[in-house]
Scaffold this active site. Sequence first.
Site, short mmCIF file in Angstrom:
data_model
loop_
_atom_site.label_atom_id
_atom_site.label_comp_id
_atom_site.label_asym_id
_atom_site.label_seq_id
_atom_site.Cartn_x
_atom_site.Cartn_y
_atom_site.Cartn_z
N CYS A 258 0.80 -1.11 -0.20
CA CYS A 258 0.01 0.05 0.01
C CYS A 258 0.95 1.35 0.06
CB CYS A 258 -0.84 0.09 1.06
SG CYS A 258 -2.18 1.45 1.36
N ASP B 22 0.47 4.00 1.83
CA ASP B 22 0.49 4.27 3.02
C ASP B 22 1.75 4.79 3.51
OD1 ASP B 22 0.22 4.49 5.90
OD2 ASP B 22 -1.81 3.98 5.55
N ARG C 170 2.96 4.83 6.35
CA ARG C 170 3.27 4.07 7.48
C ARG C 170 3.74 2.65 7.19
NH1 ARG C 170 -2.30 5.08 10.28
NH2 ARG C 170 -2.80 4.59 8.20
N HIS D 210 -2.10 -3.90 4.84
CA HIS D 210 -1.92 -3.47 6.28
C HIS D 210 -3.62 -3.20 6.89
CE1 HIS D 210 -3.04 0.93 5.78
NE2 HIS D 210 -2.50 0.63 4.70
N CYS E 127 -6.40 -0.21 6.67
CA CYS E 127 -5.95 0.58 5.59
C CYS E 127 -7.13 1.37 5.20
CB CYS E 127 -5.71 -0.79 4.35
SG CYS E 127 -5.42 0.09 2.84
ZN LIG Z 1 -3.53 1.11 2.87
#
Ligand SMILES: [Zn+2]
Length: 212
Positions: A45, A47, A49, A101, A104
């Site tokens: 992803c 993202d 993090r 994750h 999400c």
């Molecule tokens: Zn995500």
Amino acid sequence: MSKHNSLEHLLEKNRDWAAGVESERPGFFQQLSQQQTPEILWIGCADSRVPANQIVDLLPGEVFVHRNIANVVVHSDLNCLSVVQYAVEVLKVKHIIVCGHYGCGGVQAALTGQNIGLINNWLAHIKDVYRMHQSDIDALETEKEKVDLLCERNVIEQVANVSQTAIVQDAWNRGQELTIHGWVYGLDNGRVKELGCAKSSTDDVLPSHRLV
Ligand SMILES: [Zn+2]
């Protein structure tokens, strides 16, 4: 450009980082600049993090990376497929990790039906996954549990999508060693959960998607 708008602090961090790596491993960058030989393709992803290298504690040069919103592998996505083709056929990676994750945002938006514009079209692929697993997901109590289960099921479906590509099936038919793994990362503890959905031969591909 005013000082306020510049990214001087990042450039400074970069200089410190490069100097640190070079002092720990003299010649690291020079050597790496000659070629890359990663054994892993990471599909994760976007993202902030969930950074591929840091999670598995690997250095530059060890992971080939593709990231998009909610780690989706769409059968007609030239971007993702080009990455997979290059990784498998040229770099000859031995492992492809699809890493989602928990929590999400993309998966959550797909589940809750929020209208967020253009990205609705991308998230429609996750809604397809939801439809396939709706009874299991709807049986859960809280939205968090539902999102987290859909995060897992989404990874499992994307692992299947990777295995269904001609790129991967051709590699297996050539006798190339290649395993596709499904992982989910916990934002709150930094730990990866192995989903046990690995695929390593055409026997693992659904008969309806097996190429002859
Ligand atoms: Zn995500």
